[in-house]
Design a protein around this motif. Structure first.
Motif, PDB file in Angstrom:
ATOM      1  N   GLU A   1      46.272  37.425 -38.889  1.00  0.00           N
ATOM      2  CA  GLU A   1      47.088  36.771 -39.903  1.00  0.00           C
ATOM      3  C   GLU A   1      46.674  37.270 -41.278  1.00  0.00           C
ATOM      4  O   GLU A   1      45.490  37.293 -41.612  1.00  0.00           O
ATOM      5  CB  GLU A   1      46.945  35.250 -39.820  1.00  0.00           C
ATOM      6  CG  GLU A   1      47.854  34.499 -40.789  1.00  0.00           C
ATOM      7  CD  GLU A   1      47.847  32.995 -40.565  1.00  0.00           C
ATOM      8  OE1 GLU A   1      48.050  32.252 -41.557  1.00  0.00           O
ATOM      9  OE2 GLU A   1      47.635  32.578 -39.420  1.00  0.00           O
TER      10      GLU A   1
ATOM     11  N   LYS B   1      51.178  35.429 -42.869  1.00  0.00           N
ATOM     12  CA  LYS B   1      52.069  36.076 -41.916  1.00  0.00           C
ATOM     13  C   LYS B   1      51.295  36.389 -40.637  1.00  0.00           C
ATOM     14  O   LYS B   1      50.197  36.947 -40.678  1.00  0.00           O
ATOM     15  CB  LYS B   1      52.641  37.370 -42.490  1.00  0.00           C
ATOM     16  CG  LYS B   1      53.447  37.182 -43.778  1.00  0.00           C
ATOM     17  CD  LYS B   1      54.769  36.475 -43.518  1.00  0.00           C
ATOM     18  CE  LYS B   1      55.621  36.447 -44.772  1.00  0.00           C
ATOM     19  NZ  LYS B   1      56.930  35.771 -44.553  1.00  0.00           N
ATOM     20  N   LYS B   2      51.878  36.025 -39.499  1.00  0.00           N
ATOM     21  CA  LYS B   2      51.220  36.237 -38.213  1.00  0.00           C
ATOM     22  C   LYS B   2      51.707  37.542 -37.570  1.00  0.00           C
ATOM     23  O   LYS B   2      52.909  37.778 -37.468  1.00  0.00           O
ATOM     24  CB  LYS B   2      51.478  35.057 -37.279  1.00  0.00           C
ATOM     25  CG  LYS B   2      50.809  33.764 -37.713  1.00  0.00           C
ATOM     26  CD  LYS B   2      51.081  32.643 -36.717  1.00  0.00           C
ATOM     27  CE  LYS B   2      50.505  32.951 -35.358  1.00  0.00           C
ATOM     28  NZ  LYS B   2      50.726  31.844 -34.391  1.00  0.00           N
TER      29      LYS B   2
ATOM     30  N   LYS C   1      54.941  31.585 -32.199  1.00  0.00           N
ATOM     31  CA  LYS C   1      55.677  32.220 -33.288  1.00  0.00           C
ATOM     32  C   LYS C   1      54.856  33.337 -33.917  1.00  0.00           C
ATOM     33  O   LYS C   1      53.670  33.182 -34.185  1.00  0.00           O
ATOM     34  CB  LYS C   1      56.025  31.191 -34.370  1.00  0.00           C
ATOM     35  CG  LYS C   1      56.702  31.794 -35.597  1.00  0.00           C
ATOM     36  CD  LYS C   1      56.843  30.785 -36.711  1.00  0.00           C
ATOM     37  CE  LYS C   1      57.421  31.425 -37.972  1.00  0.00           C
ATOM     38  NZ  LYS C   1      56.544  32.483 -38.531  1.00  0.00           N
TER      39      LYS C   1
ATOM     40  N   ASP D   1      55.465  36.467 -37.058  1.00  0.00           N
ATOM     41  CA  ASP D   1      56.374  37.058 -38.035  1.00  0.00           C
ATOM     42  C   ASP D   1      56.664  38.515 -37.686  1.00  0.00           C
ATOM     43  O   ASP D   1      57.792  38.976 -37.836  1.00  0.00           O
ATOM     44  CB  ASP D   1      55.755  36.966 -39.435  1.00  0.00           C
ATOM     45  CG  ASP D   1      55.571  35.531 -39.884  1.00  0.00           C
ATOM     46  OD1 ASP D   1      56.571  34.926 -40.316  1.00  0.00           O
ATOM     47  OD2 ASP D   1      54.446  35.017 -39.770  1.00  0.00           O
ATOM     48  N   TYR D   2      55.606  39.216 -37.218  1.00  0.00           N
ATOM     49  CA  TYR D   2      55.756  40.638 -36.954  1.00  0.00           C
ATOM     50  C   TYR D   2      55.073  41.027 -35.645  1.00  0.00           C
ATOM     51  O   TYR D   2      53.919  40.643 -35.404  1.00  0.00           O
ATOM     52  CB  TYR D   2      55.165  41.477 -38.090  1.00  0.00           C
ATOM     53  CG  TYR D   2      55.731  41.154 -39.451  1.00  0.00           C
ATOM     54  CD1 TYR D   2      57.072  41.386 -39.737  1.00  0.00           C
ATOM     55  CD2 TYR D   2      54.919  40.619 -40.449  1.00  0.00           C
ATOM     56  CE1 TYR D   2      57.601  41.090 -40.987  1.00  0.00           C
ATOM     57  CE2 TYR D   2      55.434  40.324 -41.699  1.00  0.00           C
ATOM     58  CZ  TYR D   2      56.766  40.550 -41.968  1.00  0.00           C
ATOM     59  OH  TYR D   2      57.292  40.241 -43.205  1.00  0.00           O
TER      60      TYR D   2
ATOM     61  N   GLU E   1      63.166  34.772 -38.323  1.00  0.00           N
ATOM     62  CA  GLU E   1      61.785  34.746 -38.805  1.00  0.00           C
ATOM     63  C   GLU E   1      60.914  35.871 -38.263  1.00  0.00           C
ATOM     64  O   GLU E   1      59.819  36.090 -38.786  1.00  0.00           O
ATOM     65  CB  GLU E   1      61.138  33.399 -38.449  1.00  0.00           C
ATOM     66  CG  GLU E   1      61.814  32.193 -39.080  1.00  0.00           C
ATOM     67  CD  GLU E   1      61.138  30.899 -38.654  1.00  0.00           C
ATOM     68  OE1 GLU E   1      60.746  30.800 -37.478  1.00  0.00           O
ATOM     69  OE2 GLU E   1      60.981  30.004 -39.502  1.00  0.00           O
ATOM     70  N   SER E   2      61.350  36.572 -37.232  1.00  0.00           N
ATOM     71  CA  SER E   2      60.479  37.532 -36.545  1.00  0.00           C
ATOM     72  C   SER E   2      61.119  38.912 -36.446  1.00  0.00           C
ATOM     73  O   SER E   2      62.317  39.031 -36.226  1.00  0.00           O
ATOM     74  CB  SER E   2      60.151  37.022 -35.130  1.00  0.00           C
ATOM     75  OG  SER E   2      59.540  35.755 -35.171  1.00  0.00           O
TER      76      SER E   2
ATOM     77  N   GLU F   1      56.006  41.590 -47.545  1.00  0.00           N
ATOM     78  CA  GLU F   1      56.948  42.164 -46.586  1.00  0.00           C
ATOM     79  C   GLU F   1      56.350  43.404 -45.932  1.00  0.00           C
ATOM     80  O   GLU F   1      55.433  44.026 -46.468  1.00  0.00           O
ATOM     81  CB  GLU F   1      58.265  42.548 -47.288  1.00  0.00           C
ATOM     82  CG  GLU F   1      59.093  41.366 -47.764  1.00  0.00           C
ATOM     83  CD  GLU F   1      59.704  40.573 -46.620  1.00  0.00           C
ATOM     84  OE1 GLU F   1      59.867  41.150 -45.520  1.00  0.00           O
ATOM     85  OE2 GLU F   1      60.028  39.395 -46.820  1.00  0.00           O
TER      86      GLU F   1
END
Length: 252
Positions: A115, A119-120, A202, A204-205, A222-223, A244
Motif C-alpha cells: 500500500e 492505494k492498495k 479490494k 486499486d491496482y 475503483e480498480s 495515479e
C-alpha cells in the motif's frame, strides 16, 4: 506507506536478458541501465516484476556470467538507499540468495500486497494465475520442487545452462505471436484472476508482467489491471506518482 514528496514508484518487467543472443541482449541491457539512470533522481522505489533474465540458476558457487552493467546499477541504487524489489518469473525462478546477499534486493516468489499513499496494490509476475493452463501449473510445481532443483544443480553449468537456454528458445517459439494481441476480457486469464480476487478483497491496482503486452484495463470504477509489457518490443513500464498510475514507454 507514504511516498516521499517528489518521488515516484516504477514498475518494470520482462527484460529477458540473454535472449535471443549476446549482442541483442547487451544492447537491451545498456538501454535499461540508461533508463534507470534517467529516472534515478525521482525514483522512490523500483519493482522488477519477473523475467529479468531469460534464464537464471544459482549454483552453490556459480551464477550465469554477464549482466554486470545492470546488476551493478541495481547495487548502486540500493547502496544509495533506494529500495529495489525483485519478483521471480517463470524464466528466472531459480534464485537462491545472490540478490539478497550481493545486491540487498528482497526476492518474492509469490504475489505481494503493498500500500502506498492509501492505494492498495497486488503485484506479481502473473504466471500460473487464473483459470486453465493446467499443464504449465504442473510444470511450475515441478520446477519449484527442491529435489528437482537439486538434480539440475548436479549438472555442470555448461550443460545445465545450455539445456535451459534451448528450452527457453523452444518456449518462445511455441508462443509465437499469440501474446501480441489483446484477447478480450473474457479470454484474458489475468483479468479473470483479478476479478476473482476482487470478490474477496479490494485493490486499486493489479500489477503483473508475463503477458508481454502492455495493458491498462479498467476492472471497475475503483480498480485497474496493469500489465507491464516487455523490453523485447515495447520498452514499457508503469509509474505511480503518489496519486495515479500510468503505463508509459521509454524513448532513449
Amino acid at each position: 506507506m507514504q511516498l516521499e514528496a517528489g518521488k515516484k514508484i516504477y514498475f518494470i518487467s520482462d527484460f529477458h536478458l540473454g535472449a535471443p543472443d549476446h549482442a541483442q541482449s547487451l544492447k537491451r541491457e545498456k538501454k535499461i541501465v540508461q533508463f534507470l539512470e534517467r529516472i534515478e533522481p525521482e525514483l522512490g522505489q523500483l519493482f522488477i516484476v519477473g523475467d529479468l533474465f531469460d534464464f537464471w540458476y544459482e549454483y552453490k558457487t556459480v551464477v550465469p556470467k554477464g549482466y554486470v552493467r545492470l546488476l551493478g546499477k541495481l547495487a548502486s541504487l540500493t547502496d544509495k538507499g533506494i529500495p529495489v524489489h525483485f519478483f521471480v518469473g517463470n524464466h528466472d525462478m531459480w534464485v537462491n540468495g545472490y540478490f539478497e546477499e550481493e545486491l540487498n534486493i528482497p526476492v518474492y516468489h509469490e504475489e505481494k500486497r503493498v500500500e502506498f499513499n492509501g492505494k492498495k496494490f497486488l503485484i506479481g509476475h502473473g504466471d500460473g494465475l487464473g483459470p486453465g493452463d493446467h499443464g504449465y501449473k504442473f510444470i511450475k510445481k515441478v520446477f519449484r520442487n527442491p529435489v528437482c532443483k537439486w538434480f539440475f544443480g548436479v549438472l555442470h553449468p555448461s550443460w545445465g545452462i545450455g539445456i535451459a537456454n534451448y528450452m527457453s528458445r523452444k518456449s518462445r517459439a511455441a508462443t509465437g505471436q499469440s501474446d501480441e494481441i489483446f484477447l478480450g476480457e473474457d479470454k484474458e486469464w489475468l483479468i479473470q484472476y483479478c476479478r476473482e480476487v476482487l470478490q474477496k478483497e479490494k485493490f486499486d491496482y493489479f500489477i503483473f508482467g508475463h503477458r508481454h503486452l502492455p495493458i491498462d484495463f479498467k476492472l471497475n470504477e475503483e480498480s485497474r489491471y496493469i500489465n507491464l509489457g516487455d523490453w523485447l518490443r515495447y520498452d514499457s513500464y508503469a509509474v505511480f506518482d503518489g496519486k495515479e498510475i500510468r503505463l508509459e514507454y521509454y524513448t532513449p
